[in-house]
Design an enzyme around this catalytic site. Structure first.
Site: not given
Length: 398
Positions: A12, A106-107
């Protein structure tokens, strides 16, 4: 041959959009930063950790965030830059496992099961991933390692920013039991209040309650949180090329009550889904929009397309049509919105005669857009048909 115990890693990126702005503009480092629209209807897409100390958070109206933190610097989102760095991060993850499941820009989850002999101990792998992300992007990421997806995602959030947490099987209850019920996947403010009224404040409280009682009071959601309270989650890590569907979901910190804002999020999700469909070499015959209300009631609306497609325009328009049909009849503020492409099959299916020329033209446009995105980041190009969308520039998925 048995691959051994499951090892799932969750990566993350820390305050991703805001961290990118601070990376590229040294004057913003150490200062509260809000990424989002600055106008009257502007919404915060991301808040730096300095801004979060004042109570600012994503999905909050920018006007509210500025009242909480008047000194915050408001920066408009730069989708091309975020996607450029996101591509670097996902490239790094692919160096460690072919089983990478994106959750958002983003993860992602990474399945490391059975890689110990080749890559070493999971904690060492997690450290190498964090180091490579820092070296190649200048950004930090938090990593969680655990036997399943729920625990890995939880672990990555326990020591932010720039943390690495491992939850071993023997420590599952030691970690989970003291945590508030809000840490259970799917429990937001409304569900948390309801659980509190039932006398359930910690995960230990949920685990101590018979599952039959939870199911009687809360239905399927009760069974869901009962399993999570025991640390159980059998969902596999599924890369796009093997998925039965390819989807993108977004949960909002506060219920979103503006249909135009929700539609702008759907546009971004549909474009991301279409790109991933093409990257997986498949085409979709069905589009689904998922809607979750503040009380966790969840509905889906689906439509079957005339022909399988991997085209951005067709998938986006199908998702928009599904949302508009629902919103015109019964719009309610939403907690989660998602777009999925399903009934996946080989790309390049035979098209109808009258659609052939148009589809070939659109496909060339998509291929060109994908090539530009590979070189300059996925947000570097946008179709003219999306420029008129209300709130498009501040879409939360940018």
């Amino acid at each position: 041959m048995d691959a051994g115990p499951r090892v799932i890693l969750h990566v993350d990126m820390d305050a991703f959009f805001a961290s990118v702005e601070q990376l590229d503009n040294p004057a913003l480092r150490g200062r509260p930063v809000l990424v989002g629209g600055a106008g009257g209807r502007g919404v915060v897409a991301a808040a730096s950790y300095e801004a979060r100390e004042f109570g600012c958070r994503s999905a909050m109206p920018t006007a509210v965030a500025r009242r909480l933190c008047p000194q915050a610097e408001v920066v408009r989102p730069r989708g091309a830059r975020y996607r450029e760095l996101s591509d670097v991060v996902f490239g790094i993850l692919a160096e460690f496992s072919p089983l990478v499941q994106p959750l958002s820009i983003d993860e992602a989850f990474v399945d490391l099961t059975g890689t110990g002999a080749l890559l070493g101990e999971p904690i060492a792998v997690g450290e190498r991933i964090r180091a490579r992300i820092r070296e190649r992007t200048g950004l930090t990421a938090s990593v969680g390692i655990a036997p399943n997806k729920f625990l890995a995602k939880l672990a990555s959030d326990l020591d932010k920013p720039d943390g690495l947490v491992v939850i071993e099987p023997a420590r599952i209850h030691d970690v989970l039991d003291p945590l508030p019920v809000s840490r259970l996947w799917g429990v937001g403010a409304s569900a948390e209040d309801h659980l509190h009224r039932l006398g359930l404040r910690t995960i230990a409280d949920v685990r101590a309650t018979p599952e039959a009682v939870l199911a009687d009071r809360l239905g399927d959601f009760g069974r869901h949180i009962a399993r999570l309270s025991r640390g159980e989650d059998d969902r596999p890590v599924v890369p796009d090329r093997e998925a039965k569907s390819i989807s993108h979901e977004r949960t909002f910190g506060e219920n979103l009550g503006d249909p135009g804002e929700v539609l702008s999020v759907i546009d971004g999700q549909a474009e991301d889904v279409a790109r991933r469909v093409r990257a997986a070499g498949v085409a979709a015959r069905r589009v689904t929009v998922k809607i979750r209300y503040g009380d966790f009631e969840t509905i889906t609306r689906s439509d079957t397309l005339p022909e399988p497609t991997d085209g951005t325009g067709e998938l986006r328009e199908a998702a928009r049509t599904l949302f508009r049909r629902w919103a015109e009849r019964q719009f309610r503020p939403v907690r989660l919105i998602g777009v999925a492409a399903a009934d996946l099959g080989p790309a390049g299916a035979q098209l109808g005669l009258f659609d052939q020329e148009r589809r070939e033209r659109d496909h060339r446009v998509d291929e060109t857009a994908d090539e530009i995105a590979r070189k300059f980041g996925r947000g570097a190009i946008r179709r003219a048909s999306t420029l008129g969308n209300p709130g498009r520039g501040s879409s939360r998925d940018k």
